[in-house]
Write a protein that holds these residues in place. Structure first.
Motif, mmCIF file in Angstrom:
data_model
loop_
_atom_site.group_PDB
_atom_site.id
_atom_site.type_symbol
_atom_site.label_atom_id
_atom_site.label_comp_id
_atom_site.label_asym_id
_atom_site.label_seq_id
_atom_site.Cartn_x
_atom_site.Cartn_y
_atom_site.Cartn_z
ATOM 1 N N VAL A 101 1.340 11.868 -10.055
ATOM 2 C CA VAL A 101 0.592 13.126 -10.084
ATOM 3 C C VAL A 101 1.560 14.308 -10.116
ATOM 4 O O VAL A 101 1.362 15.274 -10.856
ATOM 5 C CB VAL A 101 -0.372 13.218 -8.880
ATOM 6 N N LEU A 102 2.615 14.248 -9.335
ATOM 7 C CA LEU A 102 3.624 15.300 -9.329
ATOM 8 C C LEU A 102 4.278 15.442 -10.703
ATOM 9 O O LEU A 102 4.479 16.560 -11.198
ATOM 10 C CB LEU A 102 4.680 15.001 -8.262
ATOM 11 N N ASP A 103 4.565 14.334 -11.346
ATOM 12 C CA ASP A 103 5.169 14.341 -12.675
ATOM 13 C C ASP A 103 4.225 14.967 -13.702
ATOM 14 O O ASP A 103 4.653 15.776 -14.535
ATOM 15 C CB ASP A 103 5.529 12.919 -13.092
ATOM 16 N N ILE A 104 2.957 14.613 -13.626
ATOM 17 C CA ILE A 104 1.974 15.204 -14.549
ATOM 18 C C ILE A 104 1.875 16.712 -14.324
ATOM 19 O O ILE A 104 1.836 17.497 -15.281
ATOM 20 C CB ILE A 104 0.598 14.521 -14.380
ATOM 21 N N GLY A 105 1.858 17.132 -13.066
ATOM 22 C CA GLY A 105 1.788 18.566 -12.757
ATOM 23 C C GLY A 105 2.986 19.326 -13.279
ATOM 24 O O GLY A 105 2.850 20.406 -13.878
ATOM 25 N N ILE A 106 4.167 18.788 -13.077
ATOM 26 C CA ILE A 106 5.378 19.448 -13.569
ATOM 27 C C ILE A 106 5.392 19.462 -15.099
ATOM 28 O O ILE A 106 5.794 20.457 -15.714
ATOM 29 C CB ILE A 106 6.639 18.769 -12.988
ATOM 30 N N SER A 107 4.947 18.384 -15.727
ATOM 31 C CA SER A 107 4.886 18.343 -17.190
ATOM 32 C C SER A 107 3.947 19.423 -17.726
ATOM 33 O O SER A 107 4.269 20.105 -18.708
ATOM 34 C CB SER A 107 4.405 16.978 -17.671
ATOM 35 N N GLN A 108 2.793 19.585 -17.106
ATOM 36 C CA GLN A 108 1.844 20.612 -17.524
ATOM 37 C C GLN A 108 2.435 22.009 -17.329
ATOM 38 O O GLN A 108 2.245 22.899 -18.165
ATOM 39 C CB GLN A 108 0.525 20.476 -16.744
ATOM 40 N N VAL B 171 0.842 -1.203 0.000
ATOM 41 C CA VAL B 171 0.000 0.000 0.000
ATOM 42 C C VAL B 171 0.877 1.252 0.000
ATOM 43 O O VAL B 171 0.604 2.211 -0.733
ATOM 44 C CB VAL B 171 -0.967 -0.015 1.204
ATOM 45 N N THR B 172 1.929 1.247 0.791
ATOM 46 C CA THR B 172 2.833 2.393 0.839
ATOM 47 C C THR B 172 3.489 2.635 -0.510
ATOM 48 O O THR B 172 3.576 3.777 -0.979
ATOM 49 C CB THR B 172 3.911 2.183 1.919
ATOM 50 N N VAL B 173 3.945 1.583 -1.159
ATOM 51 C CA VAL B 173 4.574 1.714 -2.475
ATOM 52 C C VAL B 173 3.579 2.266 -3.491
ATOM 53 O O VAL B 173 3.911 3.154 -4.295
ATOM 54 C CB VAL B 173 5.150 0.355 -2.934
ATOM 55 N N ILE B 174 2.354 1.784 -3.456
ATOM 56 C CA ILE B 174 1.333 2.266 -4.394
ATOM 57 C C ILE B 174 1.028 3.736 -4.149
ATOM 58 O O ILE B 174 0.937 4.532 -5.098
ATOM 59 C CB ILE B 174 0.065 1.391 -4.304
ATOM 60 N N VAL B 175 0.885 4.135 -2.894
ATOM 61 C CA VAL B 175 0.591 5.538 -2.567
ATOM 62 C C VAL B 175 1.732 6.450 -3.019
ATOM 63 O O VAL B 175 1.496 7.501 -3.623
ATOM 64 C CB VAL B 175 0.302 5.698 -1.058
ATOM 65 N N VAL B 176 2.959 6.052 -2.761
ATOM 66 C CA VAL B 176 4.101 6.870 -3.171
ATOM 67 C C VAL B 176 4.201 6.937 -4.690
ATOM 68 O O VAL B 176 4.497 7.998 -5.258
ATOM 69 C CB VAL B 176 5.406 6.328 -2.531
ATOM 70 N N ALA B 177 3.940 5.841 -5.381
ATOM 71 C CA ALA B 177 3.972 5.834 -6.845
ATOM 72 C C ALA B 177 2.912 6.772 -7.413
ATOM 73 O O ALA B 177 3.182 7.529 -8.355
ATOM 74 C CB ALA B 177 3.776 4.423 -7.367
ATOM 75 N N ILE B 178 1.707 6.747 -6.853
ATOM 76 C CA ILE B 178 0.639 7.640 -7.320
ATOM 77 C C ILE B 178 1.016 9.096 -7.050
ATOM 78 O O ILE B 178 0.800 9.968 -7.900
ATOM 79 C CB ILE B 178 -0.708 7.265 -6.663
ATOM 80 N N TYR B 179 1.597 9.361 -5.889
ATOM 81 C CA TYR B 179 2.026 10.725 -5.551
ATOM 82 C C TYR B 179 3.023 11.248 -6.591
ATOM 83 O O TYR B 179 2.874 12.362 -7.107
ATOM 84 C CB TYR B 179 2.635 10.752 -4.148
ATOM 85 N N PHE B 180 4.049 10.449 -6.904
ATOM 86 C CA PHE B 180 5.046 10.901 -7.868
ATOM 87 C C PHE B 180 4.478 10.978 -9.280
ATOM 88 O O PHE B 180 4.888 11.820 -10.071
ATOM 89 C CB PHE B 180 6.290 10.006 -7.828
#
Length: 69
Positions: free
Chosen positions: A56-63, A45-54
């Protein structure tokens, strides 16, 4: 110290290392099946949450870069 003496000493320390390691492993309290399952779920669960966080962060920075460029 002669070569044979050094060789004998190194084999002695090697065997000593493995016997000490075996003795320490006998002292370990290994987790039960239930504990192991719950620990594994927490890790996944921790790995999945951290992966989703990064992600979303990657998409935000790309935009943000797209807007700048």
């Amino acid at each position: 110290m002669t070569f044979l003496a050094k060789l004998k000493q190194s084999f002695g320390t090697t065997f000593s290392f493995f016997s000490d390691s075996y003795a320490e492993l006998k002292k370990v309290r290994w987790p039960s099946r239930k504990e192991l399952t719950s620990y594994s779920i927490v890790v996944l669960v921790t790995v999945i949450v951290v992966a989703i966080y990064f992600w979303v962060l990657d998409i935000g920075i790309s935009q943000l870069v797209e807007l700048i460029v």
